[in-house]
Scaffold this motif. Structure first.
Motif, PDB file in Angstrom:
ATOM      1  N   GLU A 445       0.885  -1.193   0.000  1.00  0.00           N
ATOM      2  CA  GLU A 445       0.000   0.000   0.000  1.00  0.00           C
ATOM      3  C   GLU A 445       0.904   1.218   0.000  1.00  0.00           C
ATOM      4  O   GLU A 445       1.822   1.329   0.816  1.00  0.00           O
ATOM      5  CB  GLU A 445      -0.932   0.038   1.215  1.00  0.00           C
ATOM      6  N   ASN A 506      -4.308   5.006  -2.229  1.00  0.00           N
ATOM      7  CA  ASN A 506      -5.526   5.602  -1.633  1.00  0.00           C
ATOM      8  C   ASN A 506      -6.067   6.733  -2.514  1.00  0.00           C
ATOM      9  O   ASN A 506      -5.314   7.550  -3.048  1.00  0.00           O
ATOM     10  CB  ASN A 506      -5.220   6.158  -0.243  1.00  0.00           C
ATOM     11  N   GLU A 538      -7.848   2.312  -3.400  1.00  0.00           N
ATOM     12  CA  GLU A 538      -8.557   2.196  -2.119  1.00  0.00           C
ATOM     13  C   GLU A 538      -9.456   3.423  -1.934  1.00  0.00           C
ATOM     14  O   GLU A 538      -8.969   4.551  -1.949  1.00  0.00           O
ATOM     15  CB  GLU A 538      -7.558   2.109  -0.950  1.00  0.00           C
ATOM     16  N   ASP A 568     -11.714   0.731   1.716  1.00  0.00           N
ATOM     17  CA  ASP A 568     -10.801   0.940   2.840  1.00  0.00           C
ATOM     18  C   ASP A 568     -11.607   1.160   4.121  1.00  0.00           C
ATOM     19  O   ASP A 568     -12.757   1.603   4.073  1.00  0.00           O
ATOM     20  CB  ASP A 568      -9.949   2.189   2.529  1.00  0.00           C
ATOM     21  N   LYS A 589     -11.175  -3.945   3.050  1.00  0.00           N
ATOM     22  CA  LYS A 589     -10.100  -3.924   4.053  1.00  0.00           C
ATOM     23  C   LYS A 589     -10.748  -3.699   5.416  1.00  0.00           C
ATOM     24  O   LYS A 589     -11.341  -2.635   5.658  1.00  0.00           O
ATOM     25  CB  LYS A 589      -9.106  -2.805   3.745  1.00  0.00           C
ATOM     26  N   GLU A 625      -6.466  -5.010   8.214  1.00  0.00           N
ATOM     27  CA  GLU A 625      -5.497  -3.916   8.428  1.00  0.00           C
ATOM     28  C   GLU A 625      -5.039  -3.929   9.884  1.00  0.00           C
ATOM     29  O   GLU A 625      -5.790  -4.346  10.766  1.00  0.00           O
ATOM     30  CB  GLU A 625      -6.173  -2.559   8.201  1.00  0.00           C
TER      31      GLU A 625
HETATM   32 MG    MG Z   1      -5.602   2.709   2.656  1.00  0.00          MG
END
Ligand code: MG
Ligand code: C2E
Ligand code: MG
Length: 663
Positions: A445, A506, A538, A568, A589, A625
């Motif tokens: 990520e 992201n 994300e 996310d 996630k 996560e």
């Molecule tokens: Mg993220």
């Protein structure tokens, strides 16, 4: 009978004629003696006398006597001649014999009187005693006198003079009369003219008066109109035209007064409330500006009626309202009002047959001696309001000194943030995403960091919210995307691993709603030559929840480029899972907050378990996560989660460190 009374009528003989003449001469002399005094006064132009007589002696005698008296004499022996003479020369007096051959005296007199030119000439008839003489007729035809024959010269003279005097007097009287009449006429004409002038003037004046009255009326009307306009302008200048509440200018003036009063009166305390509608933009964007405007009007009215007479409310601008509370006892008065206002917002607003809920964030500042400018009060009330927003909205915050420093720091940060891009102060770190089954890295990520020249590395949590608010997130995010794609391509080219690595980047809500998002992504993929299938984006739930239509379109476009989509921080947002069916989501996630709650004894695994189950049912991938411990890792793996990310595996790394992992 005296000598002077000689019979002239019968004096046809020469002797008698001579004696008559002699007599008359004498008589004349005596008369002249008697009238000596008068004679001297008589001039040569005493007048013209026409003597008409068919008797030559009479003619001679009379003319002699009268011419000696200074008269001019004309003679006629018959009526016809007399008429002719009169037409040539107008005599002043006529001595007219009645009895004449042809036209007699009456007839002559009648004709003379008939002619206006000769009508006024005095006529004295001469008549013999033995003649038929009609006095009445004589006067009737116009004679003024008559003298009987034989005549006395003196009598003749006296009568002649009398008549001439009368005649002259009459002429004078006539003339005077005429003059008088003329003067009267002139006067009358003058008076009439003056009258006419006056009348004209009166009419003119009346006209002017009317005009004046009319223009006065107009003026009065205009004054009333102007006053109305002035009042309207005055109202408009001090009021907001949408809500009709007092406006910013009015409010600032009230604040100035309050500040002044507080400097003069020891016990006077006041406060300013700064109100901002939460998520008002969402209403405007989704329901349109018309509904937004109506909502603002309704909010303004509700706040005003809730406030009653306890304070002054103004629309400050946009979705902001300000309230001035005066003569308060302490802070509790203010917080009580704020609570009342928040409570008032709990009821929905009915607009266009639709119920809309809207909340307020309220910042409060209490007036003190330190505040000498309304702007300072408003600034601090605004800061407190922002604090209330940060605290989760729909609440109030009272301003404290620290808030100001914090706000200032944020402002400095914003300024620095604007310069950061140009100075290439952003770097991307990479946190591995690990396959829980194989224990191998499947991807990374990309997490942006700000290498602040003074403050060192700053976490995204410190600057991303400001970047979001200012819109700077768009260029920063794209830069991070470019950098991450480029890095993965480099690693791919370097063949640091045989595993087909992916990169997760992201994407903020703001970026997601940019109309040229796909274009920009295409450009970056083209530039870096990275395959779309290597890229994962994300996004948070809110990005797709608020933009249903747009999200579907974008997600489909991403799908067609084989770009994968991750949700996310799953579980922290709307908890409405229905969108998972509707949108082509590849992976979710599980938020760190759920993972970190799992204890060593396996407590609090329920939510994580449920999410994993849901993903499996929907055939969606799952990443956990924030795995920090081996226990968490094991428990999550045991629950059937495919992938994990967290400090347990690795913290986000600089790009150099990543290559080292694989070597
Ligand atoms: Mg993220
Ligand atoms: P995120 O996307 O949920 O990223 C994961 C965050 O959790 C990262 O924080 C990461 O360092 C942190 N983290 C990962 N494992 C652990 C762990 O085991 N324990 C703890 N305590 N933390 C862990 P980071 O890097 O501070 O990023 C914060 C957030 O900032 C990100 O949350 C993401 O929403 C946002 N962000 C970061 N980079 C970007 C970017 O390039 N663009 C956008 N739009 N947002 C970004
Ligand atoms: Mg996250």
């Amino acid at each position: 009978m005296s000598e002077s009374e000689l019979d002239t009528k019968n004096g046809k003989t020469k002797a008698s004629k001579l004696s008559a003449i002699k007599f008359q001469k004498e008589a004349r002399h005596s008369y002249m003696r008697q009238t000596q005094m008068q004679d001297s006064l008589i001039d040569a132009e005493r007048g013209t006398i026409l003597i008409v007589d068919d008797t030559q002696d009479n003619l001679l005698l009379l003319s002699l006597m009268l011419s000696e008296q200074g008269y001019r004499i004309r003679k006629a022996v018959n009526g016809e001649t007399a008429i002719k003479i009169v037409q040539k020369v107008l005599p002043d007096l006529i001595l007219l014999d009645i009895n004449m051959p042809g036209m007699d005296g009456y007839e002559v007199c009648k004709q003379l009187k008939a002619d206006p030119v000769t009508a006024n000439i005095p006529v004295i008839f001469l008549s013999a005693f033995n003649e038929v003489f009609d006095k009445v007729k004589a006067f009737a035809v116009g004679a003024v006198d008559y003298i009987a024959k034989p005549f006395h010269l003196e009598e003749v003279l006296v009568r002649v003079e009398n008549q001439l005097t009368i005649y002259t007097a009459k002429i004078q009287v006539d003339r005077l009369n005429e003059e008088l009449e003329q003067r009267v006429r002139q006067r009358t004409a003058q008076l009439e003219a003056t009258n006419r002038e006056l009348e004209k003037e009166i009419i003119e004046r009346k006209k002017i008066q009317h005009q004046l009255e009319a223009s006065n009326l107009e003026l009065e009307k205009e004054i009333v109109e102007r006053q109305k306009i002035q009042e309207l302008l005055w109202h408009m200048a001090l009021h907001d035209n949408l809500t009709d509440l007092p406006n910013r200018g009015f409010f600032i003036k009230q604040l100035e007064k309050a500040i002044k009063r507080s400097s003069q009166e020891e016990d006077y305390l006041f406060a300013v409330l700064f109100l901002d509608c939460d998520r008002f933009k969402v209403v405007n964007d989704s329901l349109g500006h018309l509904v937004g405007d109506k909502l603002l009007i309704a909010v303004g009215h509700r706040l005003k009626s809730c406030l009653g007479s306890t304070g002054t409310i103004a629309r400050f601008g946009g979705d902001e309202f300000t309230i001035l509370l005066e003569e308060i006892k302490d802070i509790r008065d203010t917080t009580a009002t704020a609570e009342k206002l928040l409570e008032a917002m709990s009821e929905p607003f009915s607009i266009q047959e639709r119920d809309i809920f809207i909340n307020l964030s309220i910042g409060i500042v209490i007036g003190s001696k330190e505040y000498q400018q309304p702007e300072m009060l408003l600034r601090d009330a605004d800061i407190a309001m922002y604090r209330a927003k940060e605290m989760g909205k729909a609440c109030y915050q009272v301003f404290e000194k620290g808030m100001h420093d914090r706000a200032q720091k944020l402002m400095e940060l914003e300024t620095d943030l604007r310069l950061a891009s140009d100075r290439s102060e952003f770097v991307v770190h990479y946190q591995p995403i690990v396959s829980l089954n194989s224990g191998k890295i499947s991807g990374f990520e990309a997490l942006v960091r700000w290498k602040h020249p003074k403050k060192g590395f700053l976490s995204p949590t410190e600057f991303i919210p400001i970047a979001e608010e200012t819109g700077l997130i768009v260029p920063i995010g794209l830069e991070a995307l470019r950098e991450a794609c480029n890095q993965l391509k480099t690693w791919q080219n370097q063949k640091i691993t045989s595993i087909p690595l992916t990169i997760s980047v992201n994407l903020s809500v703001k970026q997601f709603s940019q109309p040229n998002l796909i274009e920009e992504i295409d450009k970056i993929l083209e530039e870096t030559e990275l395959e779309g299938s290597s890229l994962k984006l994300e996004i948070t739930e809110s990005a797709i929840i608020n933009n249903d239509m747009l999200a579907t379109e974008i997600l489909q476009k991403l799908k067609s480029r084989k770009i994968q989509l991750l949700i996310d921080d799953f579980g922290t947002g709307y908890s409405s899972l229905s969108y998972l069916h509707r949108f082509p989501v590849d992976t979710i996630k599980i938020d760190r907050s759920f993972v970190s709650r799992i204890t060593e004894n396996g407590e609090n695994v329920e939510i994580v378990k449920a999410i994993i189950k849901l993903a499996q049912d929907l055939n969606i991938g799952v990443i956990a996560e924030g795995i920090e411990t081996p226990q968490q890792c094991k428990q999550i793996k045991d629950l059937g989660c495919e992938f994990g990310q967290g400090f347990f595996f690795s913290k986000p790394l600089e790009q150099q460190s990543v290559a080292a992992i694989f070597s």
